[in-house]
Design a protein around this motif. Structure first.
Motif, PDB file in Angstrom:
ATOM      1  N   PRO A  88      19.279  43.752  34.926  1.00 24.21           N
ATOM      2  CA  PRO A  88      18.836  43.970  33.623  1.00 24.21           C
ATOM      3  C   PRO A  88      18.155  42.886  32.802  1.00 24.21           C
ATOM      4  N   MET A  89      17.294  43.189  32.050  1.00 22.03           N
ATOM      5  CA  MET A  89      16.425  42.216  31.020  1.00 22.03           C
ATOM      6  C   MET A  89      16.769  42.606  29.584  1.00 22.03           C
ATOM      7  N   PRO A  90      16.578  41.612  28.597  1.00 22.11           N
ATOM      8  CA  PRO A  90      16.633  42.056  27.391  1.00 22.11           C
ATOM      9  C   PRO A  90      15.624  42.711  26.868  1.00 22.11           C
ATOM     10  N   LEU A  91      15.697  43.890  25.740  1.00 17.12           N
ATOM     11  CA  LEU A  91      14.630  44.661  25.530  1.00 17.12           C
ATOM     12  C   LEU A  91      13.949  43.811  24.360  1.00 17.12           C
ATOM     13  N   LYS A  92      14.761  43.084  23.563  1.00 17.67           N
ATOM     14  CA  LYS A  92      14.056  42.399  22.366  1.00 17.67           C
ATOM     15  C   LYS A  92      12.976  41.439  22.920  1.00 17.67           C
ATOM     16  N   GLY A  93      11.866  41.594  22.488  1.00 16.62           N
ATOM     17  CA  GLY A  93      10.681  40.547  22.617  1.00 16.62           C
ATOM     18  C   GLY A  93      10.065  41.086  24.007  1.00 16.62           C
ATOM     19  N   ALA A  94      10.304  42.178  24.808  1.00 17.08           N
ATOM     20  CA  ALA A  94       9.594  42.580  25.934  1.00 17.08           C
ATOM     21  C   ALA A  94       8.294  42.835  25.679  1.00 17.08           C
ATOM     22  N   VAL A  95       7.447  42.474  26.673  1.00 17.86           N
ATOM     23  CA  VAL A  95       5.984  42.876  26.612  1.00 17.86           C
ATOM     24  C   VAL A  95       5.784  44.013  28.007  1.00 17.86           C
ATOM     25  N   TRP A  96       5.195  44.966  27.241  1.00 16.87           N
ATOM     26  CA  TRP A  96       4.687  46.175  28.026  1.00 16.87           C
ATOM     27  C   TRP A  96       3.222  46.180  28.148  1.00 16.87           C
ATOM     28  N   ASN A  97       3.007  46.508  29.654  1.00 13.04           N
ATOM     29  CA  ASN A  97       1.498  46.754  29.965  1.00 13.04           C
ATOM     30  C   ASN A  97       1.308  47.948  30.811  1.00 13.04           C
ATOM     31  N   VAL A 167       1.665  58.320  29.864  1.00 13.49           N
ATOM     32  CA  VAL A 167       2.364  57.180  30.107  1.00 13.49           C
ATOM     33  C   VAL A 167       2.177  56.112  28.823  1.00 13.49           C
ATOM     34  N   MET A 168       0.960  56.078  28.536  1.00 15.42           N
ATOM     35  CA  MET A 168       0.716  55.244  27.260  1.00 15.42           C
ATOM     36  C   MET A 168       1.520  55.576  25.864  1.00 15.42           C
ATOM     37  N   GLY A 169       1.884  56.956  25.764  1.00 14.34           N
ATOM     38  CA  GLY A 169       2.898  57.329  24.777  1.00 14.34           C
ATOM     39  C   GLY A 169       4.148  56.933  24.859  1.00 14.34           C
ATOM     40  N   GLN A 170       4.594  57.018  26.241  1.00 14.34           N
ATOM     41  CA  GLN A 170       5.847  56.371  26.514  1.00 14.34           C
ATOM     42  C   GLN A 170       6.095  54.833  26.389  1.00 14.34           C
ATOM     43  N   LEU A 171       4.926  54.212  26.745  1.00 15.66           N
ATOM     44  CA  LEU A 171       4.669  52.808  26.551  1.00 15.66           C
ATOM     45  C   LEU A 171       4.736  52.521  25.426  1.00 15.66           C
ATOM     46  N   ASN A 172       4.000  53.136  24.489  1.00 14.05           N
ATOM     47  CA  ASN A 172       4.188  52.773  22.922  1.00 14.05           C
ATOM     48  C   ASN A 172       5.656  52.854  22.429  1.00 14.05           C
ATOM     49  N   TYR A 173       6.236  53.987  22.644  1.00 10.14           N
ATOM     50  CA  TYR A 173       7.699  54.046  22.298  1.00 10.14           C
ATOM     51  C   TYR A 173       8.381  52.752  22.611  1.00 10.14           C
ATOM     52  N   ALA A 174       8.275  52.195  23.980  1.00  8.54           N
ATOM     53  CA  ALA A 174       9.089  51.420  24.497  1.00  8.54           C
ATOM     54  C   ALA A 174       8.459  49.878  23.542  1.00  8.54           C
ATOM     55  N   ARG A 175       7.509  49.992  23.203  1.00  8.37           N
ATOM     56  CA  ARG A 175       6.765  48.637  22.546  1.00  8.37           C
ATOM     57  C   ARG A 175       7.496  48.849  21.178  1.00  8.37           C
ATOM     58  N   SER A 176       7.521  50.008  20.762  1.00 10.28           N
ATOM     59  CA  SER A 176       8.351  50.059  19.290  1.00 10.28           C
ATOM     60  C   SER A 176       9.894  49.815  19.491  1.00 10.28           C
ATOM     61  N   LEU A 177      10.479  49.878  20.626  1.00  9.93           N
ATOM     62  CA  LEU A 177      11.957  49.568  20.640  1.00  9.93           C
ATOM     63  C   LEU A 177      11.960  48.273  20.702  1.00  9.93           C
ATOM     64  N   SER A 178      10.972  47.398  21.393  1.00 10.12           N
ATOM     65  CA  SER A 178      10.956  45.942  21.822  1.00 10.12           C
ATOM     66  C   SER A 178      10.903  45.079  20.562  1.00 10.12           C
ATOM     67  N   MET A 179      10.496  45.689  19.449  1.00 14.59           N
ATOM     68  CA  MET A 179      10.273  44.930  18.382  1.00 14.59           C
ATOM     69  C   MET A 179      11.484  44.660  17.519  1.00 14.59           C
TER      70      MET A 179
END
Length: 179
Positions: A88-97, A167-179
């Motif tokens: 596991p990794m913390p979600l807060k502050g994660a960088v997605w590419n 995939v980019m739609g899913q990634l943008n959702y993951a980025r919003s969760l990481s903030m």
């Protein structure tokens, strides 16, 4: 008072025990007939053999509350953590590419060429079969996540020309969760 072990001399026989009152199938008194312990073992139960080293155990992962919020390949977001095969990794502050390594080719199918030749003999309208096109997408989309100094990458197969947009739609959702 303990019972003497009838199998201490090393003569262990398979099959029903011939002694009167024996539980059967060669098990000593006091154990269930199928060899299971009386109480269910706890989470720390580790069967061991004498002289065989026990492999190191990973600490159990903390219980994650709720259903997965997002899943991309083998990366899953549950609660406030990102679950990967490496841990596991913390979600807060994660960088997605994401990187699109797929390609879409457009070509004339072989059936169209055959039909054009066959119908060309009968009339010139057979050339219209050469206007038939098919699109074929091959390749993968690489998704990477970096959090707390750890990095994980996964490859998602591209099934169509719109796979990268999904995939980019899913990634943008993951980025919003990481903030």
């Amino acid at each position: 008072m303990t019972e003497p072990n009838p199998y201490a001399d090393g003569e262990y026989t398979w099959g029903p025990d011939q002694r009167a009152g024996a539980p059967g199938y060669g098990y000593p008194h006091g154990t269930p007939a199928y060899g299971y312990p009386h109480a269910a073992p706890g989470p720390a139960y580790q069967p061991t053999l004498p002289g065989v080293p026990v492999p190191p155990q990973h600490p159990p992962m903390a219980a994650h509350g709720g259903a997965p919020l997002l899943s991309l390949g083998d990366i899953t977001v549950v609660g406030d953590q990102i679950i990967t095969p490496a841990g596991p990794m913390p979600l807060k502050g994660a960088v997605w590419n994401a990187m699109d390594m797929s390609r879409t080719e457009e070509k004339i199918p072989a059936a169209a060429i055959v039909l054009a030749i066959v119908f060309f003999i009968f009339c010139l309208l057979g050339l219209l079969f050469l206007l038939m096109k098919e699109k074929q997408t091959t390749g993968f989309i690489q998704v990477t996540v970096t959090s707390a100094g750890r990095h994980h990458s996964t490859m998602i197969p591209a099934t169509g020309p719109d796979s990268f947009a999904w995939v980019m739609g899913q990634l943008n959702y993951a980025r919003s969760l990481s903030m």
